[in-house]
Design an enzyme around this catalytic site. Structure first.
Site, PDB file in Angstrom:
ATOM      1  N   SER A  49       7.251  -5.792  -3.641  1.00 54.37           N
ATOM      2  CA  SER A  49       9.308  -5.860  -2.417  1.00 54.37           C
ATOM      3  C   SER A  49       8.687  -4.333  -2.671  1.00 54.37           C
ATOM      4  O   SER A  49       8.452  -4.043  -4.272  1.00 54.37           O
ATOM      5  CB  SER A  49      10.202  -6.432  -3.353  1.00 54.37           C
ATOM      6  N   GLU A  50       8.903  -3.769  -1.283  1.00 55.07           N
ATOM      7  CA  GLU A  50       9.116  -2.219  -1.490  1.00 55.07           C
ATOM      8  C   GLU A  50      10.269  -1.636  -2.388  1.00 55.07           C
ATOM      9  O   GLU A  50       9.797  -0.637  -2.330  1.00 55.07           O
ATOM     10  CB  GLU A  50       8.783  -2.035   0.253  1.00 55.07           C
ATOM     11  N   ASN A  51      10.441  -2.098  -2.593  1.00 55.34           N
ATOM     12  CA  ASN A  51      11.574  -1.608  -3.351  1.00 55.34           C
ATOM     13  C   ASN A  51      11.380  -1.263  -4.680  1.00 55.34           C
ATOM     14  O   ASN A  51      12.671  -1.004  -5.145  1.00 55.34           O
ATOM     15  CB  ASN A  51      13.644  -1.720  -3.084  1.00 55.34           C
TER      16      ASN A  51
END
Length: 213
Positions: A49-51
């Site tokens: 997940s890019e976060n």
């Protein structure tokens, strides 16, 4: 004409079937985030997940949510065994640097040549939000799109040419819709399978681009 459509859970499970064992996979905002809950038995897939999470697990049971453990859609998630956390810079370096095998993204439109439009429409009531999509399509070699086949008004989303601002040119590998699965080839969309109960003629009738067999 009545068409048989998969619901979001069924569509997520269908996408998960095609993700190979050992893959590193980014899940885009919205419908794609559900794919992590449907890893086939005996297969290990490492979801990104890019976060800042590598090793995203399925959604937590009701009442077991951790408010500090969310994905890029701000959806509560769990951490798979061995998961790692890191800052945005490292996360985007993974995406841009070719370290992710597959990205599963949503879309407003996909063109028959693989052009992707998923960050802005022409409707000013829906502000544009590119997120990390442009970074993903330039850094990830295989882009799966998970989407509804048509808009709410019945207009097609699989087009000869996108009319919305583009996220990437010729980047889509395969499209999973509630009505069918289609590969993007040099000749255009090629049918992989129809959702059971649908005919090719019926799906073609709600698709602007030609579907090859």
């Amino acid at each position: 004409m009545t068409l048989t459509a998969l619901d979001d859970a069924q569509l997520a499970a269908r996408v998960a079937q095609d993700i190979p064992d050992g893959s590193y996979v980014n899940l885009g905002i919205g419908k794609p985030t559900h794919v992590s809950g449907y890893v086939p038995e005996g297969r290990e897939v490492i979801y990104h997940s890019e976060n800042g999470i590598l090793g995203v697990g399925p959604s937590p049971a009701p009442g077991c949510e951790d408010p500090e453990l969310i994905d890029a859609s701000k959806r509560y998630v769990t951490a798979a065994p061995g998961a790692a956390y890191f800052e945005h810079c490292d996360s985007f370096a993974m995406m841009r640097g070719g370290h992710i095998d597959i990205a599963v993204l949503g879309a407003y439109q996909v063109a028959e040549n693989g052009d992707l439009a998923n960050w802005a429409t022409l409707d000013e009531t829906y502000p544009p939000a590119v997120g990390g999509a442009m970074d993903l399509v330039v850094g990830v070699p295989k882009i799966f799109v998970m989407m509804r086949h048509v808009n709410r008004d019945g207009s097609p989303k699989l087009l000869k040419q996108c009319t919305y601002p583009l996220t990437g040119l010729g980047v889509v590998s395969r499209v999973y819709t509630d009505l069918a699965v289609l590969d993007v080839t040099p000749e255009g969309f090629r049918l992989v399978e129809l959702t059971p109960g649908n005919s090719l003629d019926a799906v073609q009738a709600v698709t602007e681009a030609r579907i090859l067999t």
